[in-house]
Scaffold this motif. Structure first.
Motif, PDB file in Angstrom:
ATOM      1  N   LYS A   1      49.227  35.045  49.941  1.00 41.89           N
ATOM      2  CA  LYS A   1      50.615  34.595  49.931  1.00 41.89           C
ATOM      3  C   LYS A   1      50.808  33.397  48.998  1.00 41.89           C
ATOM      4  N   GLY A   2      51.813  33.536  48.144  1.00 41.73           N
ATOM      5  CA  GLY A   2      52.162  32.460  47.236  1.00 41.73           C
ATOM      6  C   GLY A   2      51.312  32.374  45.994  1.00 41.73           C
ATOM      7  N   GLN A   3      50.282  33.231  45.870  1.00 40.83           N
ATOM      8  CA  GLN A   3      49.407  33.171  44.705  1.00 40.83           C
ATOM      9  C   GLN A   3      49.664  34.355  43.780  1.00 40.83           C
ATOM     10  N   ARG A   4      49.153  34.226  42.552  1.00 33.43           N
ATOM     11  CA  ARG A   4      49.362  35.268  41.546  1.00 33.43           C
ATOM     12  C   ARG A   4      48.439  36.452  41.820  1.00 33.43           C
ATOM     13  N   ASP A   5      48.997  37.659  41.750  1.00 37.27           N
ATOM     14  CA  ASP A   5      48.192  38.859  41.949  1.00 37.27           C
ATOM     15  C   ASP A   5      47.217  39.049  40.798  1.00 37.27           C
ATOM     16  N   GLU A   6      46.123  39.773  41.087  1.00 38.76           N
ATOM     17  CA  GLU A   6      45.100  40.041  40.078  1.00 38.76           C
ATOM     18  C   GLU A   6      44.924  41.550  39.927  1.00 38.76           C
ATOM     19  N   VAL A   7      45.012  42.033  38.684  1.00 31.33           N
ATOM     20  CA  VAL A   7      44.849  43.460  38.406  1.00 31.33           C
ATOM     21  C   VAL A   7      43.412  43.871  38.688  1.00 31.33           C
ATOM     22  N   LYS A   8      43.238  45.013  39.347  1.00 32.85           N
ATOM     23  CA  LYS A   8      41.906  45.456  39.772  1.00 32.85           C
ATOM     24  C   LYS A   8      41.151  46.212  38.679  1.00 32.85           C
ATOM     25  N   GLY A   9      41.856  46.972  37.859  1.00 28.00           N
ATOM     26  CA  GLY A   9      41.191  47.749  36.816  1.00 28.00           C
ATOM     27  C   GLY A   9      42.028  47.790  35.556  1.00 28.00           C
TER      28      GLY A   9
END
Length: 299
Positions: free
Chosen positions: A236-244
């Motif tokens: 919550k509140g953080q930037r998402d990270e692409v998995k692939g």
């Protein structure tokens, strides 16, 4: 001299000698799957389609003259039913009710499902299709207006023929839900697990995609393009990270008014929108190339 031995074999009756009337009058078994039940119906060759459908409606306790029926085979492909079916043929029957989008106030939050069916749960962000909900679809509320719009969906699994992406806002919902992609801005969900070669390719390779996947959706309405990509679990509140990085689908030419959609031919799936702004959209140092068609119209 020894006795002569003779062998005798009965000649087969030639096909031309079989009584043609017997072929024409023998009934054929039609196996009908409807919801969670299986029914059996004996059909005589040449039975008019109208009479056959009336019998099916009576058997399934459906109103005569009601909404059209959709017939599909075990693969989920549409079937043109007739009185000349092969013996033991099986079809799945669905009632093809006309879907109308509910009238809503302007600028309703788009990251929730339009109530086209009971598969949309009390929480309008959750949509659940069972394995026998053949050729069904989920469609969000309308998205339009300038800027970048970010959403995250959680899918219980990404089986081979299930598709995701954007469709024109005014599309007939009946066009969404089959084995083929309903618009250029849809992809097969299994590509989020298996890679870019499956963006537009529907194969049985996706039958092994049975684990949950978290997917990011970024609609850039200014540049008229969409990106879809798998994500690591979010905080919550953080930037998402692409998995692939090899699973990022980027498609241009986005219409001005759109809806996010899920096409579900079969298998069963649950798709849930996360609450808006729970996480932030990923940062891309370098944009992936746009998917394009070749001169033959193939991706």
């Amino acid at each position: 001299m020894g006795a002569l031995a003779f062998s005798y074999r009965k000649a087969k009756t030639p096909a031309s000698a079989v009584n043609p009337d017997e072929k024409r009058t023998s009934s054929r078994l039609l196996i009908i799957h409807f919801k969670a039940a299986t029914h059996r119906l004996k059909v005589f060759p040449g039975t008019p389609l109208a009479d056959l459908e009336a019998l099916i409606r009576r058997l399934l306790d459906l109103e005569e003259g009601g909404a059209p029926l959709l017939y599909t085979d075990a693969d989920g492909d549409p079937v043109a039913l007739s009185g000349h079916i092969p013996d033991g043929y099986a079809v799945h029957v669905a009632v093809r009710e006309k879907r109308k989008f509910p009238k809503l106030p302007a600028q309703v939050e788009w990251r929730q499902w339009a109530r086209l069916s009971s598969q949309v749960k009390t929480n309008a962000r959750e949509w659940v299709a069972d394995g026998d909900d053949y050729n069904t679809r989920a469609m969000s509320h309308e998205l339009y207006g300038p800027g970048k719009h970010y959403a995250v969906v959680n899918m219980s699994r990404t089986m081979c023929c299930v598709s995701i992406g954007f469709v024109p806002a005014d599309i007939d919902p009946a066009r969404v839900g089959g084995h083929t992609l309903a618009s250029d801005h849809m992809i097969y969900a299994m590509s989020m697990s298996l890679g870019s070669e499956y963006f537009k390719l529907n194969t049985t390779a996706g039958t092994r995609c049975t684990t949950p996947v978290r997917i990011g959706i970024l609609a850039d309405m200014d540049n008229k393009e969409v990106m879809m990509f798998p994500l690591h679990p979010g905080k919550k509140g953080q930037r998402d990270e692409v998995k692939g990085k090899h699973c990022i689908a980027r498609i241009g030419g986005l219409p001005q008014r759109i809806r996010f959609a899920v096409g579900h031919p079969k298998h069963g799936v649950t798709v849930i929108f996360e609450e808006p702004n729970t996480t932030l959209q990923p940062h891309f140092d370098k944009m992936p190339p746009l998917l394009k068609k070749n001169k033959d119209g193939q991706w």
